[in-house]
Design an enzyme around this catalytic site. Structure first.
Site, mmCIF file in Angstrom:
data_model
loop_
_atom_site.group_PDB
_atom_site.id
_atom_site.type_symbol
_atom_site.label_atom_id
_atom_site.label_comp_id
_atom_site.label_asym_id
_atom_site.label_seq_id
_atom_site.Cartn_x
_atom_site.Cartn_y
_atom_site.Cartn_z
ATOM 1 N N GLY A 1 0.954 -1.299 -0.162
ATOM 2 C CA GLY A 1 0.367 0.126 -0.367
ATOM 3 C C GLY A 1 0.647 1.123 0.159
ATOM 4 N N SER B 1 16.720 -8.483 16.831
ATOM 5 C CA SER B 1 16.821 -7.309 17.013
ATOM 6 C C SER B 1 16.383 -6.902 18.430
ATOM 7 C CB SER B 1 16.341 -5.799 16.371
ATOM 8 O OG SER B 1 15.127 -6.198 16.141
ATOM 9 N N LYS C 1 11.375 1.414 12.418
ATOM 10 C CA LYS C 1 10.850 1.933 13.450
ATOM 11 C C LYS C 1 11.111 2.924 14.232
ATOM 12 C CE LYS C 1 13.575 -2.649 14.419
ATOM 13 N NZ LYS C 1 14.696 -3.332 14.741
HETATM 14 P P1 ADP Z 1 1.447 -1.542 -3.775
HETATM 15 O O1 ADP Z 1 1.697 -1.463 -4.786
HETATM 16 O O2 ADP Z 1 2.767 -0.781 -2.874
HETATM 17 O O3 ADP Z 1 0.573 -2.121 -2.302
HETATM 18 P P2 ADP Z 1 -0.526 0.599 -4.612
HETATM 19 O O4 ADP Z 1 -0.063 0.793 -5.790
HETATM 20 O O5 ADP Z 1 -1.729 -0.580 -5.227
HETATM 21 O O6 ADP Z 1 0.441 -0.030 -3.264
HETATM 22 O O7 ADP Z 1 -0.950 2.060 -3.780
HETATM 23 C C1 ADP Z 1 -2.546 2.152 -2.707
HETATM 24 C C2 ADP Z 1 -2.932 3.103 -3.200
HETATM 25 O O8 ADP Z 1 -2.383 4.125 -2.452
HETATM 26 C C3 ADP Z 1 -3.437 3.209 -4.928
HETATM 27 O O9 ADP Z 1 -4.484 3.547 -5.238
HETATM 28 C C4 ADP Z 1 -2.576 4.492 -5.044
HETATM 29 O O10 ADP Z 1 -2.779 4.959 -5.881
HETATM 30 C C5 ADP Z 1 -2.150 5.246 -3.752
HETATM 31 N N1 ADP Z 1 -0.959 5.969 -3.428
HETATM 32 C C6 ADP Z 1 -0.106 5.321 -2.765
HETATM 33 N N2 ADP Z 1 1.181 6.019 -2.414
HETATM 34 C C7 ADP Z 1 0.877 7.538 -2.751
HETATM 35 C C8 ADP Z 1 1.058 8.883 -2.458
HETATM 36 N N3 ADP Z 1 2.247 9.272 -2.428
HETATM 37 N N4 ADP Z 1 0.099 9.587 -3.649
HETATM 38 C C9 ADP Z 1 -0.596 8.990 -4.170
HETATM 39 N N5 ADP Z 1 -1.766 7.943 -3.925
HETATM 40 C C10 ADP Z 1 -0.330 6.461 -3.426
#
Ligand code: ADP
Length: 782
Positions: free
Chosen positions: A362, A682, A725
């Site tokens: 996420g 750790s 952390k």
């Molecule tokens: P991951 O692939 O790392 O699990 P995602 O790319 O699926 O994460 O991201 C989850 C959601 O959060 C998506 O809708 C993404 O657009 C949004 N998101 C994550 N980081 C950001 C950011 N820095 N700015 C805008 N939206 C973000």
């Protein structure tokens, strides 16, 4: 049934309709019976010890032939042998006895019977000896040419034909042993005058030889590369040959396939292989299993974007703008990606640059990859590798395997519809290997620029050039990526977000996106800042923003329902309203120890969802020195606990601990359940501090958190995940964090907000840790 063998005047026989086969009197042949009616006819004839009537169908594809679908002349035959194969198929060996005319077909629903009338095989009309001799010579001549195409033809057959002097025997020798078209054979069966029969045979053989010669010529020509004129020639001839063998429709379909193969941008060797398959397809009955397999195979191949490339339009400014527009923060990540793109601009042919976006779920890995594809003007396809344990998942199954498909890489190319897309290999750290083969070695081949210009998928069989595609991988845990794969990738870490960052991401990206998806205007739904913070704080506990996005979607959904139902014109959600929409708070503020206590220490752990604060507890009980470890650290914790106990014994006196405690006291060490930390050892400093506190009765400061591995002699060793952390410590309101001195250089990665609010103590040994963590006296005075 009257068809007793011994009463030759009987004239009703069980009947088998033959597809593409014609029997002759005295000819021994075998065929497979698969249709229920054919099988039943043979079974009944066998039971009654009766002969059967074999008659050819006009069209092989008719499944349930009526009288009009059958030729009028067939052969009454003796069943010599029957072999039952699986799936109710019978292999039947028969010998033709005499020719018969079909008078009436009787279909009782279970099997076919026919009323027939015996007719002579050869007429008794007089044969002109000279004419017969001349014809025989011609037939032998053309047979010689015919035989030259079949090097495997038995020598005895060849010599017996060439030396035969009897016209009937010559005819039978050739017709019974050569593979002529069944329509030709039927014409021969219907004829009775030997002179006519030999003339027809001569014509058939001549045309067969012409086709064979042409096929040979065509094959030679395809081997030299085919220019346009030759191509048309090839196609037209191929069409003619096919049309002769099949009906018009099938021929046209086959022709379309061949013409598409000729147009593919593909190497000649592969083209030759595909043409061979198309050729095979043309010769098979369209309803057969094999034809289905080949058709499916060719369709898949023709659907692939051979040599189809999207024009790369790449400018750094535009790429920077795209990345900036799609994502908040991630400054370092964006910089590294722009560097990567800069290299691509300077050298578009560059190979073997593979980025691995690493970080907890996420945090935007997938979405960054999509932005890169967008910025590079490439099609995007995603391949999920989580839980892939079979090499065939990557590389496909052979096409003859039931339900075979291409592997995930080729499928992604097909979905992208271009041969130079950006392919995201998601969760490359979750590839598993087991007895079904090692998918990571197949992945190596995909990612290796030396090999991937001729990637071989088991299903498509011909090599596909992947070298123009751009690959990006993602991983939660870089240390779980197989070494050889990791060597090929450049890792870019996406760290977890602070609450402030989440707040901005929600305001600037997640909420507008969800509003749009739910068809809401900004004037219709307002989620105020207090509500956003409430959700971040009490409804999510994650490194990224996935749950946060889901919560925002849930708010939008509920508001949309209110508006659509006419309950309200516009909705505003404030902090105090959140629980009406999302239910009661899901998480308490934090788990940290709130007051200075004996035997309770705030440890810091690094898990796959980011950093967490993990209070560790030690309880002393009267006993005999047993150590019990419970909670989420398992075996690693047991190891650490032994080191910790030994160390505490060595410094017991200094802290007023009975040096004999290890024989008189039982220890219970507990870490609360939660995600399993990635770096078990750790917790060493945390455990030692908790032990010293529990045994000495000196409380531990509740505003201090710590992390570090230890040695027997009390040295503090560096740890991983410092950024995550310390973020956890900051969120929990900790004021002081003790970290190994060797991690000092990693402070650079730590978020500014964290650095401003937390005092760091760099410990070289356990003494310094205890000095800073334990209260100065037993009352908890610092
Ligand atoms: P991951 O692939 O790392 O699990 P995602 O790319 O699926 O994460 O991201 C989850 C959601 O959060 C998506 O809708 C993404 O657009 C949004 N998101 C994550 N980081 C950001 C950011 N820095 N700015 C805008 N939206 C973000």
């Amino acid at each position: 049934m009257k068809s007793d063998k011994n009463t030759e005047n009987s004239n009703v026989f069980y009947t088998v309709a033959m597809r593409g086969l014609v029997a002759f009197p005295k000819m021994v042949m075998h065929f497979d019976a698969a249709r229920d009616k054919s099988v039943a006819a043979i079974e009944r004839a066998l039971k009654e010890n009766a002969r059967i009537f074999l008659v050819a169908q006009h069209e092989a594809y008719v499944d349930n032939p009526k009288a009009s679908d059958l030729y009028k002349v067939g052969v009454v035959a003796e069943i010599r042998q029957v072999l039952k194969l699986p799936d109710n198929v019978m292999k039947v060996l028969v010998e033709g006895v005499y020719k018969a005319n079909l008078l009436r077909l009787i279909d009782d629903g279970k099997c076919l019977k026919a009323e027939v009338k015996r007719t002579p095989t050869y007429s008794r009309a007089k044969v002109d000896a000279v004419e017969s001799e001349a014809l025989m010579r011609s037939v032998k001549d053309v047979f010689e040419r015919y035989a030259s195409f079949f090097p495997k033809m038995p020598k005895e057959l060849f010599s017996s034909v060439m030396t035969e002097e009897d016209p009937i025997k010559l005819f039978e020798n050739i017709v019974y042993n050569c593979n002529l078209n069944y329509r030709d054979k039927q014409t021969l069966l219907e004829e009775t005058h030997i002179i006519n029969m030999l003339s027809i045979l001569f014509a058939c053989l001549t045309s067969e030889v012409e086709i064979l010669e042409l096929e040979n010529l065509i094959n030679e020509q395809t081997q030299n590369s085919i220019d346009k004129g030759q191509k048309e020639f090839y196609l037209r001839e191929q069409l003619r040959v096919i049309q002769e063998q099949l009906g018009e429709d099938e021929a046209e379909e086959n022709f379309a396939i061949i013409s598409k193969i000729m147009d593919l941008k593909i190497d000649e060797k592969s083209r030759e292989k595909l043409l061979k398959e198309a050729d095979k397809l043309g010769k098979l009955p369209p309803s057969s299993q094999e034809a289905f397999v080949i058709k499916n195979y060719l369709d898949t191949i023709l659907d692939l974007p051979w040599g189809k490339y999207t024009k790369a339009k790449l400018s750094l400014d535009k790429a920077a703008a795209v990345l900036e527009k799609d994502h908040y923060g991630l400054k370092k990540v964006k910089e590294r990606i722009l560097e990567f793109l800069a290299v691509h601009i300077l050298n578009p042919e560059i190979k073997g640059q593979i980025i691995c976006l690493a970080g907890p779920p996420g945090v935007g890995k997938t979405s960054v990859a999509k932005s890169i594809a967008h910025a590079m003007g490439r099609k995007y396809a995603r391949v999920s590798l989580g839980g892939v344990r079979d090499e065939a998942d990557i590389r496909g199954h052979r096409k003859t395997y039931v339900g075979a498909m291409p592997g995930r890489v080729i499928t992604a190319i097909q979905q992208a519809g271009s041969a130079n897309p950006l392919i995201l290999f998601d969760e490359i750290d979750k590839l598993c290997s087991d007895i079904k083969g090692d998918p990571s070695s197949a992945m190596l081949e995909v990612l290796d620029s030396e090999q991937n210009n001729a990637f071989r998928d088991h299903f498509i069989e011909v090599p596909f050039d992947l070298s123009k595609a751009v690959f990006i991988t993602t991983a939660n845990n870089v240390s779980a990526i197989p070494g050889p794969l990791l060597d090929r990738m450049e890792v870019i870490e996406l760290p977890s977000y602070t609450a402030e960052e989440k707040f901005h991401i929600a305001k600037e990206h997640l909420i507008p996106k969800q509003l749009k998806e739910h068809g809401l205007k900004t004037s219709q739904l307002k989620i105020d800042d207090g509500a956003v913070n409430e959700v971040i704080q009490y409804y999510t506990r994650e490194a990224g923003v996935r749950t946060l996005e889901r919560c925002m979607a849930s708010l939008c959904r509920k508001a949309a329902k209110k508006i659509a139902g006419g309950e309200a014109k516009r909705v505003t959600i404030k902090q105090k309203d959140v629980h009406n929409y999302l239910g009661i708070r899901k998480y308490l503020a934090d788990l940290s120890s709130k007051s200075d206590q004996v035997g309770v220490v705030n440890g810091l752990a690094w898990t796959s969802v980011g950093g967490v604060l993990m209070p560790l507890e030690v309880l002393t009980l009267k006993g005999s020195g047993k150590i019990e470890v419970t909670g989420s650290l398992g075996d690693v914790m047991k190891e650490s606990s032994k080191i910790a106990v030994s160390y505490v014994r060595s410094v017991a006196e200094k802290y007023g601990i009975d040096p004999e405690f290890n024989t008189k006291t039982d220890l219970h060490i507990h870490a609360p359940e939660g995600a399993v930390p990635k770096d078990g050892p750790s917790a060493g400093v945390t455990m030692t501090t908790a032990l010293v506190s529990a045994l000495s009765g000196i409380p531990v400061r509740s505003d201090v958190a710590m992390t570090g591995e230890i040695t027997l002699h009390g040295k503090v060793l560096p740890i991983g995940g410092l950024r995550e952390k310390t973020m956890a410590a900051y969120k929990a309101g900790i004021k002081t964090v003790i970290i190994p001195v060797d991690n000092k250089s990693d402070l650079e990665e730590v978020d500014d907000a964290v650095k401003e609010n937390i005092q760091f103590i760099f410990a070289e040994n356990l003494e310094q840790v205890l000095e800073n963590a334990l209260c100065k006296d037993k009352e908890g005075d610092k």
